[in-house]
Write a protein that holds these residues in place. Sequence first.
Motif, PDB file in Angstrom:
ATOM      1  N   ALA A   1      -8.116  -7.391  -7.856  1.00 16.80           N
ATOM      2  CA  ALA A   1      -7.226  -6.225  -7.988  1.00 16.80           C
ATOM      3  C   ALA A   1      -7.539  -5.141  -6.957  1.00 16.80           C
ATOM      4  O   ALA A   1      -7.432  -3.947  -7.245  1.00 16.80           O
ATOM      5  N   LYS A   2      -7.958  -5.573  -5.742  1.00 17.90           N
ATOM      6  CA  LYS A   2      -8.205  -4.639  -4.637  1.00 17.90           C
ATOM      7  C   LYS A   2      -9.262  -3.595  -4.985  1.00 17.90           C
ATOM      8  O   LYS A   2      -9.169  -2.437  -4.595  1.00 17.90           O
ATOM      9  N   LYS A   3     -10.285  -4.010  -5.703  1.00 15.75           N
ATOM     10  CA  LYS A   3     -11.376  -3.113  -6.049  1.00 15.75           C
ATOM     11  C   LYS A   3     -12.656  -3.516  -5.326  1.00 15.75           C
ATOM     12  O   LYS A   3     -12.790  -4.623  -4.814  1.00 15.75           O
TER      13      LYS A   3
ATOM     14  N   ARG B   1      -7.539   4.510 -13.073  1.00 13.03           N
ATOM     15  CA  ARG B   1      -7.021   3.228 -13.550  1.00 13.03           C
ATOM     16  C   ARG B   1      -7.193   2.131 -12.504  1.00 13.03           C
ATOM     17  O   ARG B   1      -7.086   0.951 -12.812  1.00 13.03           O
ATOM     18  N   HIS B   2      -7.466   2.536 -11.260  1.00 17.43           N
ATOM     19  CA  HIS B   2      -7.726   1.565 -10.199  1.00 17.43           C
ATOM     20  C   HIS B   2      -9.213   1.318 -10.008  1.00 17.43           C
ATOM     21  O   HIS B   2      -9.613   0.611  -9.085  1.00 17.43           O
TER      22      HIS B   2
ATOM     23  N   GLY C   1     -10.634   5.508  -3.668  1.00 19.25           N
ATOM     24  CA  GLY C   1     -11.021   5.723  -5.046  1.00 19.25           C
ATOM     25  C   GLY C   1     -11.984   6.901  -5.181  1.00 19.25           C
ATOM     26  O   GLY C   1     -12.361   7.534  -4.179  1.00 19.25           O
TER      27      GLY C   1
ATOM     28  N   CYS D   1      -8.486   0.073   0.268  1.00 17.22           N
ATOM     29  CA  CYS D   1      -7.249   0.680   0.771  1.00 17.22           C
ATOM     30  C   CYS D   1      -6.987   0.140   2.170  1.00 17.22           C
ATOM     31  O   CYS D   1      -7.860   0.210   3.048  1.00 17.22           O
TER      32      CYS D   1
ATOM     33  N   GLU E   1       0.863  -1.170   0.000  1.00 16.69           N
ATOM     34  CA  GLU E   1       0.000   0.000   0.000  1.00 16.69           C
ATOM     35  C   GLU E   1       0.904   1.225   0.000  1.00 16.69           C
ATOM     36  O   GLU E   1       1.508   1.566   1.000  1.00 16.69           O
TER      37      GLU E   1
ATOM     38  N   ARG F   1     -11.967   1.519  -4.486  1.00 22.29           N
ATOM     39  CA  ARG F   1     -10.765   0.723  -4.243  1.00 22.29           C
ATOM     40  C   ARG F   1     -10.673   0.319  -2.784  1.00 22.29           C
ATOM     41  O   ARG F   1     -11.081   1.061  -1.892  1.00 22.29           O
TER      42      ARG F   1
END
Length: 232
Positions: free
Chosen positions: A140-142, A167-168, A186, A174, A66, A172
């Motif tokens: 993808a951590k979304k 792009r994330h 995000g 976190c 992170e 997201r």
Amino acid sequence: MVLWPNIAAIAALIADPARATMLAALIDGKALPAGELAYAGGVTAQTASSHLARMLDGGLLACETEGRHRYYRLAGPLVAEALESLAAISAIDTIRRKPISREMERLRTARRCYDHLAGRLGVAVAQSLQTKGFIVPAQAKKFEITPGGVSWFGGIGIDVLTLKPTRHGLARQCLDCTERTHHLAGPLGVQMLTRLCATNWLRRSTDSRAILITPKGMTMFRSELGIDASAL
């Protein structure tokens, strides 16, 4: 010839007292940085780094990055189950934890993480949104926002469909630096903090990253998300 997993290699990793203690510090599912694990294991940072590398290679740990920081957690529920089974037949010991400074304790309740809500409140909000089915963890951590989530966020004044993803993605996961679990980041996380401040659920501190929960916020967090903010 009998085929059998190489349990001796895994047992050897767990058998080291420092490594066993570091693993035990992760049993609650949180992710911790190397410095905190070194403190728990009573070893130097260099020694902890070596231990962590071995446990990563051995499949006992997973590492999450992170920003500039790396956090370690148990590789999965099977590792936790193995540790709990071993703990059931061993004597109770105490895990060393670093004391939290007064300033950090003040920020743990609620604060800004860059531009979104973090701390105990941020984690509680993310968990409640998941429990209610408004957001769903994705790869993808979304987070994916469900139709119910679009409706709920719309109810507090956030038009999810007009937000522009980075792009994330739009939402997201976190990793919270104090709670070691995920909060919401995000564009959606940014807009949520902005909106909650604009509607007087929250108020930004003028001299730090702390976020203050207003009396209105206490009421709204309970009614909308089932969060007892006073207990945080």
